[in-house]
Design a protein around this motif. Sequence first.
Motif, PDB file in Angstrom:
ATOM      1  N   VAL A 324      65.245  14.878   4.837  1.00 11.15           N
ATOM      2  CA  VAL A 324      64.826  14.538   6.195  1.00 11.15           C
ATOM      3  C   VAL A 324      65.837  13.601   6.849  1.00 11.15           C
ATOM      4  O   VAL A 324      66.076  13.671   8.067  1.00 11.15           O
ATOM      5  N   SER A 332      64.652   7.541  12.953  1.00  9.52           N
ATOM      6  CA  SER A 332      64.304   8.936  13.207  1.00  9.52           C
ATOM      7  C   SER A 332      63.698   9.583  11.972  1.00  9.52           C
ATOM      8  O   SER A 332      62.709  10.329  12.058  1.00  9.52           O
ATOM      9  N   ALA A 333      64.280   9.317  10.814  1.00  8.30           N
ATOM     10  CA  ALA A 333      63.754   9.901   9.574  1.00  8.30           C
ATOM     11  C   ALA A 333      62.351   9.389   9.309  1.00  8.30           C
ATOM     12  O   ALA A 333      61.459  10.155   8.918  1.00  8.30           O
ATOM     13  N   THR A 335      60.154   8.365  11.499  1.00  2.00           N
ATOM     14  CA  THR A 335      59.232   8.960  12.458  1.00  2.00           C
ATOM     15  C   THR A 335      58.833  10.363  12.031  1.00  2.00           C
ATOM     16  O   THR A 335      57.656  10.738  12.080  1.00  2.00           O
ATOM     17  N   THR A 336      59.813  11.147  11.590  1.00  2.00           N
ATOM     18  CA  THR A 336      59.534  12.512  11.152  1.00  2.00           C
ATOM     19  C   THR A 336      58.625  12.523   9.932  1.00  2.00           C
ATOM     20  O   THR A 336      57.656  13.293   9.857  1.00  2.00           O
ATOM     21  N   ARG A 339      55.002  11.576  10.773  1.00  5.28           N
ATOM     22  CA  ARG A 339      54.267  12.695  11.372  1.00  5.28           C
ATOM     23  C   ARG A 339      53.791  13.661  10.285  1.00  5.28           C
ATOM     24  O   ARG A 339      52.650  14.142  10.314  1.00  5.28           O
ATOM     25  N   LEU A 340      54.645  13.927   9.322  1.00  9.82           N
ATOM     26  CA  LEU A 340      54.286  14.826   8.231  1.00  9.82           C
ATOM     27  C   LEU A 340      53.145  14.239   7.394  1.00  9.82           C
ATOM     28  O   LEU A 340      52.191  14.935   7.034  1.00  9.82           O
ATOM     29  N   PHE A 409      56.336  20.166  10.729  1.00  8.19           N
ATOM     30  CA  PHE A 409      57.533  19.532  10.168  1.00  8.19           C
ATOM     31  C   PHE A 409      58.303  18.742  11.219  1.00  8.19           C
ATOM     32  O   PHE A 409      58.877  17.697  10.923  1.00  8.19           O
ATOM     33  N   GLY A 410      58.375  19.238  12.444  1.00  6.22           N
ATOM     34  CA  GLY A 410      59.052  18.500  13.498  1.00  6.22           C
ATOM     35  C   GLY A 410      60.518  18.291  13.248  1.00  6.22           C
ATOM     36  O   GLY A 410      61.044  17.185  13.467  1.00  6.22           O
ATOM     37  N   MET A 411      61.214  19.310  12.789  1.00  8.00           N
ATOM     38  CA  MET A 411      62.635  19.213  12.477  1.00  8.00           C
ATOM     39  C   MET A 411      63.270  20.589  12.659  1.00  8.00           C
ATOM     40  O   MET A 411      62.556  21.604  12.774  1.00  8.00           O
ATOM     41  N   ARG A 415      66.479  22.729   8.257  1.00  4.94           N
ATOM     42  CA  ARG A 415      66.063  21.607   7.415  1.00  4.94           C
ATOM     43  C   ARG A 415      64.650  21.836   6.866  1.00  4.94           C
ATOM     44  O   ARG A 415      64.341  21.483   5.734  1.00  4.94           O
ATOM     45  N   ARG A 416      63.799  22.431   7.698  1.00  3.43           N
ATOM     46  CA  ARG A 416      62.447  22.748   7.235  1.00  3.43           C
ATOM     47  C   ARG A 416      62.482  23.707   6.047  1.00  3.43           C
ATOM     48  O   ARG A 416      61.772  23.530   5.050  1.00  3.43           O
TER      49      ARG A 416
END
Length: 516
Positions: A324, A332-333, A335-336, A339-340, A409-411, A415-416
């Motif tokens: 991530v 940023s990492a 935050t991602t 969310r997960l 995933f929001g990425m 990367r997902r």
Amino acid sequence: MELDFERCYRAVDSRDQRFDGWFYTGVTSTGIYCRPSCPATTPKRQNVRFFPSAAAAQTAGLRACRRCRPDAAPGSPQWDVRADVVGRAMRLIADGVVDRDGIPGLAARLGYTERHLHRMLRAEMGAGPLALARAQRAQTARTLIETTGLGMAEIAFAAGFGSVRQFNDTVREVYGRAPSELRTACGRSVAPGGAGTITLRLAYRPPLHARALLDFLALRALPGVEEVRDGTYRRGLRLPHGPGEAALTPADGHVSATLRLTDMRDLAPAVARCRRLLDLDADPTAVDGTLAADPALAGAVAAEPGIRLPRSVDGFEMAVRAVVGQQVSVRSARTTLTRLLTHLRPPAPAPGPGGVEQEVRAPGDRSREPEPLDPPAEGAGSAEGAERAGRLRGFPTAEEVLGVPDEVFGMPAGRRETLRALAGAVADGSLDLAPGGDREETVRRLLALPGIGPWTAGYVAMRALGDPDVLLPTDLAVRRGAAALGVPADPRTLDTYADRWRPWRSYAVIRLWRAA
């Protein structure tokens, strides 16, 4: 393992604490084994034997010294960093694999026959896997005897003994006292905290730069999983027999650890993972001595001695963080990942008495580092930014991550899919991210996954597998730190220059990140 008698005897004669855990001193005239730093009178040469492990001393018929408590000494840094079969076996034994899966399970994890594994451990450690596991059970039992109000039968099974009789015999043999006498002699009341709560001290070799450790962990803290508050790091744990939580507070000469466990059989694995997380078995004198030999790092080492390599309690968690965090900032990492986690984590139940969610069950119940330049997000590491202690949980499993819908995933899609491939490899057992895994084989398998390159594999090797000699020359923050210290910042030149930091390049990376 050959121990140089003269060198060991000089360490004992000077009561050098730096050698605690490296070897053990057996005194044949008294039948006792001690730490090198034991304050007792130095024994005569003809009465001394040296052992590479507490288990070897116990196998020779010696009992632990009641004064210096050698069984509670810091672990040997040699076994902590070695990547060979013996080092891997020691880490797995500390994590309780023998208690859970027996010798066949340990041998299978290492890829050797039981006979050959026994031969290797005897040659290096002076004791076989059963004796090594037995020594750990004895230490776990003593901790439970002295810090909890559990009955002796409960302690026997929680520590991994097959029967109360075996428990009694082992404690008498190792400590020279019956379990009830140990409880009486400890002379202190059970620490408060409720059912399933144990407070103990985790020893380390000084110096320890606690602020650097807490700064590093606070910057990356994930709400609901971990937090840093008032000088204490707290996090949820996924343990073999159920969830748990650890609160770790660095102090002078030790780290105070309060462990909240669903099942007391998880005490030894929890302690092993906490020690690994904070790198408490490192030899900071050796690390700092090598790095300080480079004039470019000498000033930083002198200003901040004892910088450790923060590791992990969960290899899969660290691999997910690495994927991530590719080419994005820490904020940023985080935050991602938050969310997960929000999608995966249902509301936590209200804690019971003493802040524990469950009572103790009886054993029979069935290619760039995220730049460390951004400050933590608002509220991170505080009571408002993370769930309160007692409500923290371990990181999701690979199976849980595999079940997450794409939109969560929001990425980027690439990367997902890398995360899905990583989770799939861990779930089917083709990728071993445990501390006893083969480092070279693990890195090779990581690099075979789509979207994982040298930086990601190196970051996982450094923090999840505990490899002390990883350099990340393409890392932007490493290059900035190198430039700040007057070290070549070009990746190829830096890679060559860093040869002088071997075998501690991972620790140099931590220092370069701080310099950035």
